[in-house]
Design an enzyme around this catalytic site. Structure first.
Site, PDB file in Angstrom:
ATOM      1  N   HIS A  78       3.916   7.223   3.919  1.00  0.00           N
ATOM      2  CA  HIS A  78       4.820   6.068   3.877  1.00  0.00           C
ATOM      3  C   HIS A  78       4.461   5.157   2.722  1.00  0.00           C
ATOM      4  O   HIS A  78       3.398   5.305   2.106  1.00  0.00           O
ATOM      5  CB  HIS A  78       4.775   5.293   5.205  1.00  0.00           C
ATOM      6  CG  HIS A  78       3.473   4.592   5.479  1.00  0.00           C
ATOM      7  ND1 HIS A  78       2.405   5.189   6.106  1.00  0.00           N
ATOM      8  CD2 HIS A  78       3.068   3.327   5.197  1.00  0.00           C
ATOM      9  CE1 HIS A  78       1.405   4.325   6.217  1.00  0.00           C
ATOM     10  NE2 HIS A  78       1.784   3.193   5.657  1.00  0.00           N
TER      11      HIS A  78
ATOM     12  N   HIS B 238       0.827  -1.210   0.000  1.00  0.00           N
ATOM     13  CA  HIS B 238       0.000   0.000   0.000  1.00  0.00           C
ATOM     14  C   HIS B 238       0.859   1.257   0.000  1.00  0.00           C
ATOM     15  O   HIS B 238       2.073   1.209   0.218  1.00  0.00           O
ATOM     16  CB  HIS B 238      -0.978   0.021   1.182  1.00  0.00           C
ATOM     17  CG  HIS B 238      -0.359   0.064   2.545  1.00  0.00           C
ATOM     18  ND1 HIS B 238      -0.110  -1.060   3.293  1.00  0.00           N
ATOM     19  CD2 HIS B 238       0.048   1.109   3.322  1.00  0.00           C
ATOM     20  CE1 HIS B 238       0.416  -0.718   4.457  1.00  0.00           C
ATOM     21  NE2 HIS B 238       0.525   0.604   4.500  1.00  0.00           N
TER      22      HIS B 238
ATOM     23  N   GLU C  38      -8.478   4.981   9.652  1.00  0.00           N
ATOM     24  CA  GLU C  38      -8.000   4.747   8.282  1.00  0.00           C
ATOM     25  C   GLU C  38      -9.060   4.137   7.394  1.00  0.00           C
ATOM     26  O   GLU C  38      -9.996   3.479   7.853  1.00  0.00           O
ATOM     27  CB  GLU C  38      -6.781   3.826   8.299  1.00  0.00           C
ATOM     28  CG  GLU C  38      -7.098   2.415   8.767  1.00  0.00           C
ATOM     29  CD  GLU C  38      -5.928   1.463   8.577  1.00  0.00           C
ATOM     30  OE1 GLU C  38      -4.831   1.770   9.080  1.00  0.00           O
ATOM     31  OE2 GLU C  38      -6.122   0.419   7.930  1.00  0.00           O
TER      32      GLU C  38
ATOM     33  N   GLU D 216       7.338   0.635   5.331  1.00  0.00           N
ATOM     34  CA  GLU D 216       6.669  -0.365   6.161  1.00  0.00           C
ATOM     35  C   GLU D 216       6.821  -1.733   5.511  1.00  0.00           C
ATOM     36  O   GLU D 216       6.843  -1.842   4.280  1.00  0.00           O
ATOM     37  CB  GLU D 216       5.179   0.016   6.264  1.00  0.00           C
ATOM     38  CG  GLU D 216       4.342  -0.921   7.117  1.00  0.00           C
ATOM     39  CD  GLU D 216       2.872  -0.489   7.181  1.00  0.00           C
ATOM     40  OE1 GLU D 216       2.552   0.687   6.870  1.00  0.00           O
ATOM     41  OE2 GLU D 216       2.031  -1.342   7.527  1.00  0.00           O
TER      42      GLU D 216
ATOM     43  N   GLN E 112      -3.925   3.578   1.514  1.00  0.00           N
ATOM     44  CA  GLN E 112      -4.338   3.639   2.925  1.00  0.00           C
ATOM     45  C   GLN E 112      -4.438   5.115   3.299  1.00  0.00           C
ATOM     46  O   GLN E 112      -3.419   5.810   3.375  1.00  0.00           O
ATOM     47  CB  GLN E 112      -3.294   2.938   3.795  1.00  0.00           C
ATOM     48  CG  GLN E 112      -3.615   2.944   5.280  1.00  0.00           C
ATOM     49  CD  GLN E 112      -2.456   2.394   6.100  1.00  0.00           C
ATOM     50  OE1 GLN E 112      -1.302   2.745   5.880  1.00  0.00           O
ATOM     51  NE2 GLN E 112      -2.760   1.523   7.043  1.00  0.00           N
TER      52      GLN E 112
END
Lengths: 150, 150
Positions: free
Chosen positions: B84, B7, B43, B134, B60
């Site tokens: 991110h 994502h 989220e 991530e 996201q």
């Protein structure tokens, strides 16, 4: 219709060092490199995965080739990091036109040539909640079946 | 091995307005919503495409739920935008350990629970050319075949 995350564009000061970071850290290999004089960038595409529309998702690492390029100015303001995101579509012209009709600023009058012979345009980040957003139709030869009839 | 772009995490001030922007502009629909009290975020996951490792790629969208959350502080500094990027792997524990061994700072001692029951960790952006990165292993039930044995 936008059918995939085509790539994440990441601006860097030193393309070779950044390519080496992604190789050494994650094992990602360079799929393609090119220089786009119009945009003032040198780039490396790292192919991460295939997508269920027949295309693929990439990281696009971008180094400016001249001080007055938009990416050089962006780096001077922000430092290294994610510069833009790109969605893949079979019809960048139609999508750009529809989106323009919704009041979003499309940065090019007509799509231009992007990575690997694709046709691309950009949407103004201030109209997209802070995200510089690219739309991409791949060149026909890449197996996505996109780009037909252009 | 990292096998997909899982994502792109996008921080926003108003989740509902941002969800509506992505729906009205591109036709992207909400796949999942949740609140993560530990991270101080609310989220929405928008599923963009399937990936050839059996997973999927999402946007996201993240709204802070409290002033002292890391996303709230990030928004105060940067405004809305890409917060991110996340790569999917069948083995977040093993990948985190290997990457830590290369001298990259891994932010959690052990992976924590992320979106949709996944297990996640983060790499320090200063060790990743400016990109907060991530690593994600999906929950077993999502059909990726990941998350087995944890």
């Amino acid at each position: 219709m936008l059918t995939r995350i085509d790539h994440i564009g990441i601006a860097c000061f030193d393309l070779d060092a950044t390519v080496e970071f992604y190789r050494a850290t994650y094992g990602f290999e360079v799929f393609h490199t090119e220089t786009n004089e119009e945009q003032g960038i040198r780039e490396a595409m790292l192919r991460i995965n295939g997508t269920d529309d027949g295309g693929a998702s990439y990281l696009q690492l971008l180094e400016p080739t001249r001080e007055d390029s938009t990416v050089a100015k962006w780096l001077a303001r922000n430092g290294e990091g994610v510069h833009h995101i790109a969605f893949g579509t079979a019809d960048v012209d139609g999508e750009a036109e529809q989106i323009r009709g919704k009041g979003i600023r499309v940065l090019y009058d007509e799509p231009r040539i992007g990575s690997m012979g694709s046709r691309i345009t950009f949407l103004h980040p201030k109209d997209c909640h802070g995200v510089l957003t690219e739309l991409v139709t791949s060149a026909p030869a890449d197996g996505t079946g996109e780009g037909q009839g252009h």
